[in-house]
Design a protein around this motif. Sequence first.
Motif, PDB file in Angstrom:
ATOM      1  N   ASP A 615     -40.099   3.029  12.766  1.00 56.40           N
ATOM      2  CA  ASP A 615     -40.455   1.964  13.476  1.00 56.40           C
ATOM      3  C   ASP A 615     -41.104   1.896  14.979  1.00 56.40           C
ATOM      4  O   ASP A 615     -40.881   1.003  15.893  1.00 56.40           O
ATOM      5  N   GLY A 616     -41.811   3.181  15.136  1.00 62.18           N
ATOM      6  CA  GLY A 616     -42.935   2.977  16.129  1.00 62.18           C
ATOM      7  C   GLY A 616     -42.156   4.423  17.289  1.00 62.18           C
ATOM      8  O   GLY A 616     -42.800   4.008  18.606  1.00 62.18           O
ATOM      9  N   GLU A 667     -39.081  16.923  32.126  1.00 64.32           N
ATOM     10  CA  GLU A 667     -39.218  15.737  33.000  1.00 64.32           C
ATOM     11  C   GLU A 667     -39.581  13.814  32.254  1.00 64.32           C
ATOM     12  O   GLU A 667     -39.817  13.113  32.783  1.00 64.32           O
ATOM     13  N   TRP A 668     -39.730  14.317  31.029  1.00 68.00           N
ATOM     14  CA  TRP A 668     -39.937  12.831  30.466  1.00 68.00           C
ATOM     15  C   TRP A 668     -38.487  12.289  30.308  1.00 68.00           C
ATOM     16  O   TRP A 668     -37.934  12.443  30.929  1.00 68.00           O
ATOM     17  N   PRO A 669     -39.314  10.676  30.664  1.00 68.43           N
ATOM     18  CA  PRO A 669     -37.760   9.967  30.348  1.00 68.43           C
ATOM     19  C   PRO A 669     -36.695   9.969  29.357  1.00 68.43           C
ATOM     20  O   PRO A 669     -38.027  10.508  28.010  1.00 68.43           O
ATOM     21  N   GLN A 670     -35.737  10.399  29.627  1.00 68.62           N
ATOM     22  CA  GLN A 670     -34.821  10.286  28.447  1.00 68.62           C
ATOM     23  C   GLN A 670     -34.709   8.902  27.685  1.00 68.62           C
ATOM     24  O   GLN A 670     -33.456   8.514  27.710  1.00 68.62           O
ATOM     25  N   LEU A 671     -35.652   8.801  26.865  1.00 65.17           N
ATOM     26  CA  LEU A 671     -35.593   7.335  25.691  1.00 65.17           C
ATOM     27  C   LEU A 671     -34.720   7.705  24.577  1.00 65.17           C
ATOM     28  O   LEU A 671     -34.507   8.906  23.550  1.00 65.17           O
ATOM     29  N   CYS A 672     -34.390   6.893  23.928  1.00 64.99           N
ATOM     30  CA  CYS A 672     -32.699   7.460  23.360  1.00 64.99           C
ATOM     31  C   CYS A 672     -33.498   7.401  21.819  1.00 64.99           C
ATOM     32  O   CYS A 672     -34.892   7.069  21.694  1.00 64.99           O
ATOM     33  N   GLY A 673     -33.519   8.065  21.021  1.00 68.14           N
ATOM     34  CA  GLY A 673     -34.137   8.005  19.849  1.00 68.14           C
ATOM     35  C   GLY A 673     -34.673   9.383  19.831  1.00 68.14           C
ATOM     36  O   GLY A 673     -36.271   8.877  19.102  1.00 68.14           O
ATOM     37  N   GLY A 674     -35.031  10.158  20.094  1.00 67.30           N
ATOM     38  CA  GLY A 674     -35.611  11.723  20.492  1.00 67.30           C
ATOM     39  C   GLY A 674     -35.703  11.736  19.018  1.00 67.30           C
ATOM     40  O   GLY A 674     -34.919  11.517  18.214  1.00 67.30           O
ATOM     41  N   ILE A 675     -36.226  13.714  18.916  1.00 66.50           N
ATOM     42  CA  ILE A 675     -36.094  14.220  17.750  1.00 66.50           C
ATOM     43  C   ILE A 675     -34.751  14.306  16.846  1.00 66.50           C
ATOM     44  O   ILE A 675     -34.496  14.438  16.357  1.00 66.50           O
ATOM     45  N   PHE A 837     -49.702  10.231  29.402  1.00 67.27           N
ATOM     46  CA  PHE A 837     -48.945   9.532  27.753  1.00 67.27           C
ATOM     47  C   PHE A 837     -47.218   9.553  28.062  1.00 67.27           C
ATOM     48  O   PHE A 837     -46.134   8.455  27.853  1.00 67.27           O
ATOM     49  N   ARG A 838     -46.746   9.676  30.134  1.00 65.61           N
ATOM     50  CA  ARG A 838     -45.563   9.056  30.676  1.00 65.61           C
ATOM     51  C   ARG A 838     -45.601   7.272  30.223  1.00 65.61           C
ATOM     52  O   ARG A 838     -44.683   7.237  29.993  1.00 65.61           O
ATOM     53  N   GLU A 839     -46.565   6.746  30.783  1.00 68.02           N
ATOM     54  CA  GLU A 839     -47.028   5.259  30.462  1.00 68.02           C
ATOM     55  C   GLU A 839     -46.613   5.054  29.065  1.00 68.02           C
ATOM     56  O   GLU A 839     -45.882   3.945  29.344  1.00 68.02           O
ATOM     57  N   ILE A 840     -47.115   5.636  27.847  1.00 67.09           N
ATOM     58  CA  ILE A 840     -46.810   5.874  26.839  1.00 67.09           C
ATOM     59  C   ILE A 840     -45.203   5.143  26.551  1.00 67.09           C
ATOM     60  O   ILE A 840     -44.512   4.511  25.800  1.00 67.09           O
ATOM     61  N   LEU A 841     -43.845   6.246  26.924  1.00 66.52           N
ATOM     62  CA  LEU A 841     -43.385   6.082  27.030  1.00 66.52           C
ATOM     63  C   LEU A 841     -42.242   5.455  27.288  1.00 66.52           C
ATOM     64  O   LEU A 841     -40.905   4.500  26.771  1.00 66.52           O
ATOM     65  N   LEU A 843     -43.457   2.441  27.840  1.00 68.68           N
ATOM     66  CA  LEU A 843     -43.451   0.784  27.047  1.00 68.68           C
ATOM     67  C   LEU A 843     -42.829   0.869  26.098  1.00 68.68           C
ATOM     68  O   LEU A 843     -42.768  -0.207  25.734  1.00 68.68           O
ATOM     69  N   GLY A 844     -41.847   2.197  25.055  1.00 71.22           N
ATOM     70  CA  GLY A 844     -41.160   1.755  24.531  1.00 71.22           C
ATOM     71  C   GLY A 844     -41.806   2.329  22.754  1.00 71.22           C
ATOM     72  O   GLY A 844     -43.224   2.653  22.254  1.00 71.22           O
ATOM     73  N   PRO A 845     -41.032   1.183  21.653  1.00 69.84           N
ATOM     74  CA  PRO A 845     -41.979   2.126  20.772  1.00 69.84           C
ATOM     75  C   PRO A 845     -43.438   1.607  20.544  1.00 69.84           C
ATOM     76  O   PRO A 845     -44.126   0.396  20.881  1.00 69.84           O
ATOM     77  N   VAL A 846     -44.197   2.292  20.388  1.00 71.97           N
ATOM     78  CA  VAL A 846     -45.245   2.333  19.449  1.00 71.97           C
ATOM     79  C   VAL A 846     -45.928   1.159  18.133  1.00 71.97           C
ATOM     80  O   VAL A 846     -44.663   0.952  17.440  1.00 71.97           O
ATOM     81  N   HIS A 847     -46.786   0.331  18.580  1.00 76.55           N
ATOM     82  CA  HIS A 847     -47.183  -0.838  17.715  1.00 76.55           C
ATOM     83  C   HIS A 847     -47.517  -0.509  16.754  1.00 76.55           C
ATOM     84  O   HIS A 847     -48.704   0.100  16.928  1.00 76.55           O
ATOM     85  N   ILE A 848     -47.545  -0.415  16.127  1.00 76.61           N
ATOM     86  CA  ILE A 848     -47.516  -0.495  13.914  1.00 76.61           C
ATOM     87  C   ILE A 848     -48.976  -1.425  13.561  1.00 76.61           C
ATOM     88  O   ILE A 848     -48.082  -2.318  13.265  1.00 76.61           O
ATOM     89  N   PRO A 849     -49.693  -1.375  13.256  1.00 69.86           N
ATOM     90  CA  PRO A 849     -50.432  -2.998  12.166  1.00 69.86           C
ATOM     91  C   PRO A 849     -50.160  -2.552  11.272  1.00 69.86           C
ATOM     92  O   PRO A 849     -49.623  -1.297  10.674  1.00 69.86           O
ATOM     93  N   ARG A 850     -50.198  -3.712  10.948  1.00 73.10           N
ATOM     94  CA  ARG A 850     -50.097  -4.121   9.616  1.00 73.10           C
ATOM     95  C   ARG A 850     -50.830  -3.339   8.752  1.00 73.10           C
ATOM     96  O   ARG A 850     -52.026  -4.090   9.058  1.00 73.10           O
ATOM     97  N   GLY A 851     -50.625  -3.416   7.199  1.00 71.69           N
ATOM     98  CA  GLY A 851     -51.188  -2.948   7.033  1.00 71.69           C
ATOM     99  C   GLY A 851     -52.670  -4.082   5.935  1.00 71.69           C
ATOM    100  O   GLY A 851     -52.188  -5.266   6.060  1.00 71.69           O
ATOM    101  N   ASN A 852     -53.529  -3.702   5.020  1.00 70.04           N
ATOM    102  CA  ASN A 852     -54.884  -4.334   4.725  1.00 70.04           C
ATOM    103  C   ASN A 852     -53.380  -5.010   2.953  1.00 70.04           C
ATOM    104  O   ASN A 852     -53.119  -4.138   2.538  1.00 70.04           O
TER     105      ASN A 852
END
Length: 852
Positions: A615-616, A667-675, A837-841, A843-852
């Motif tokens: 889910d990104g 020091e990274w934000p403790q986001l849900c859904g980690g490893i 990379f902290r900025e990526i964290l 922003l939340g889930p990574v956007h995943i493009p739709r397939g062809n």
Amino acid sequence: MAEHVVRAGLPGVALPPGGFDGDAGRVLAPDLARPDAAGPADDPAVERALLLEAQRIARMGSWTLDVRTGQAYLSEGLRSLCGLPARATLTDLLALVHPEDLPVLDDFQVALRARRSSQPLELEVRDDTGQRSYLVRARPEFESGGRVVRVHGTVQDFTRFRALERQLSQDGRLFREAQRVARLGTWEWNTVTGECLWSSMLYELFGVEAGSKITYRDYLQLVHPDDRSWVDQRWQELAGTRRPVECEHRVIRPDGKRRVFRVRGESAGTDSDRGIMIGTAQDVTEQRSTETRMQRSSKRFTDLVAITPVGIALFDDSERLVDANDALCSLLGLDLERLRGMTAEQLTHPDDRDGRRGRESQSFHSGQRVLVTATGKPVYCELNATVSVADDGQRFWLVVFADVTDRRRAAERLRYQATHDELTGLPGRAAVKELLGKLLGGRDYERIALLFCDVDNFKRVNDSLGHDVGDELITALARRLERGLPPSCTVARMSGDEYVIICSDVEEAGGVEALANQVASLLRTAVPVRDQLLRVSACIGAAVPSGPETSGADLLRYADAAMFAAKARGTGRVSIASDKLIASANSQMLLEGQLREAIMNDQLVLHYQPVVGPDGTVLSAEALVRWPHPERGLLYPGDFLPVAEQGDLLGELDRWVLRAAFIEAAEWPQLCGGILGGGVGIAVNLAGLVPGDPEFVDVVSATVAATGIAWDRVVLELVETSLIDLPSRSREAMAELVERGVRFAVDDFGTGYSSLARLKELPAQIIKIDRRFVSGVATDASDFAVARALVDMARAMGRSCVAEGVENATQFHVLRGVGVDAYQGWLLSKPLPAKEFREILKLGPVHIPRGN
């Protein structure tokens, strides 16, 4: 008045109230009588002369004082004694008294004035120097009414008597002290009456009350009952024969203490004292106790020498053996009679004896010696010696021989193992460095050549056929090289599939190029191993010294660089180190030093590439090292990892990456859904620090503790080949970390020439599918099948799958369709600096493009 060094003092007497004037003290008459008395009827001059002589001999003089008139008479003897002139007065005499004694004179005067008896009074005074003492006697003469009318007195030089008295007192004190220190007392025995006289010290030694009456029978009662009879017999012999007696016996004191006394006695000496015996008694309890302990200690030492397993011998000053214990006799196979009289040289093995000739020191008293047995066998001994002196004063050497033959052989074995390869028996890395150092330090360094050999595709043999087959192949090639090369060549094994050949005379071998081709030909062969033929070849790199300053390490680097150059051209190739190649090797060495400095000074940086879920959601990030080189710009791992590997820096590099990555991730934000649902994980790929390293667990544990990161956020990535055939110790190390929450990932799975069946054996929780399978998963049926098989097997065994190198949406969706758990690649994000990379964290889930 130099002649008046000795002066006399005179007591103060009861004087008239007015005292004396200048004439009052004049001499009234030359004789000794009172001033108003007449001389003897016979010849007064004779009597006077005799009396003066007597006074001179007695060192004394007389004086008389008429209290009523104050007139005084000083005899000639007194004036001579005190060094006074003929008309000296009493005042002159009093002036000679020591100032400190004047108060005593005043007291003496008062006593004379109050005297009611004609008995004389005595007083002792000193002269004004304090060096001489004088005894003054005075007797008052009374009139009928009881009043003192005259005082008669004498002055006597008492210095000698006082000195003698002091000497006697000192002698007595020293005698008493000597008795106390020596614990010795004196006695006298009257054999007729049985009475005894004891010194005060003897009373103390026997524990008897001082001054109590002692008889011979009392003394015998103090003697130990077991000794009493023979002691009495000895003393009776003394009384009867008067010959000196000496004996030692025990005593039981009245307080119950037991002591030992040494007693000496002899006759008093004169016939009149025939029954008197005198002697001494000394308490020797401590001495005898000490002697007993020494005797027991000596006996124990003798017994110890006899039973000790090491050889012990006594040598005289000429190094001839005097005595030896059984262990030395057994060690040399000779009895004591044959050993006695043998010299140190005769005991030494001929080889060791010849080797010591011409040396300044050939002492047999320390160091190591090779002894010779009766059969001529050498025995290596370590010697320790000390000088001792016998009772007769003769000096000798006590030498201990420790047989170190087995230890020496063990040390030689250890040295051989340390310098030789255990598998092939060839010299190892340490021996190569030692031999190169010797050869390059000589004059013929230009004739030396070094060849570095690397077997082609040996890793495939190990991975496909097993390490046992690989070991047999390495051994067979080693024997082939030994048999096929000239005597001037020494074959060595550096590590793994790498051989080194050191040629001490390359001209004898036909030149460096001919020798390299010969080695390549020897290693290009088919080797029969376990009923099959393995065809192998090797790449050869050769180098010769570039000058007299070339070191062994330099030569190894040049040959190694030439070997890599040969490998770059294909299998079975040969390359000779050129000036350009040497310059490149030197450049690599420089880069190695700069890398080492960069690691020590924290001059490296990390980029982070996220690993996302279907889910990104960012689950973890892999830490990727970069080197901002001050001259060459930003270097990627492919640019410097080979340098780190050659310089043995991979372990240090791994330690740096672990610490830096854990500090950042903590020091990274403790986001849900980690490893594991508790935070974003951090993955570190390890190359030098692996589970087989004894410090592996300690390093990881210490880094986690120092950075404060949670255990369950740590992922350690290892290549597949490093996890195959792990020893039990390595598996235990991994299991210990897994229990704490660490997860292990198999990186580049499927590229290690291992069967899928081994997946079950890998002690890892995460499988990372190699990008080579991912790239064709949407276009190649084989890649798709491999990916699906890996996912199915991983899921069946409770492991999760991560796909590496996901570059497009089609790959992502195909892999998600077969059940891949997580994804990593440029489709999702390129490796980013920490800040980005902290900025990526955030922003939340990574956007995943739709397939062809």
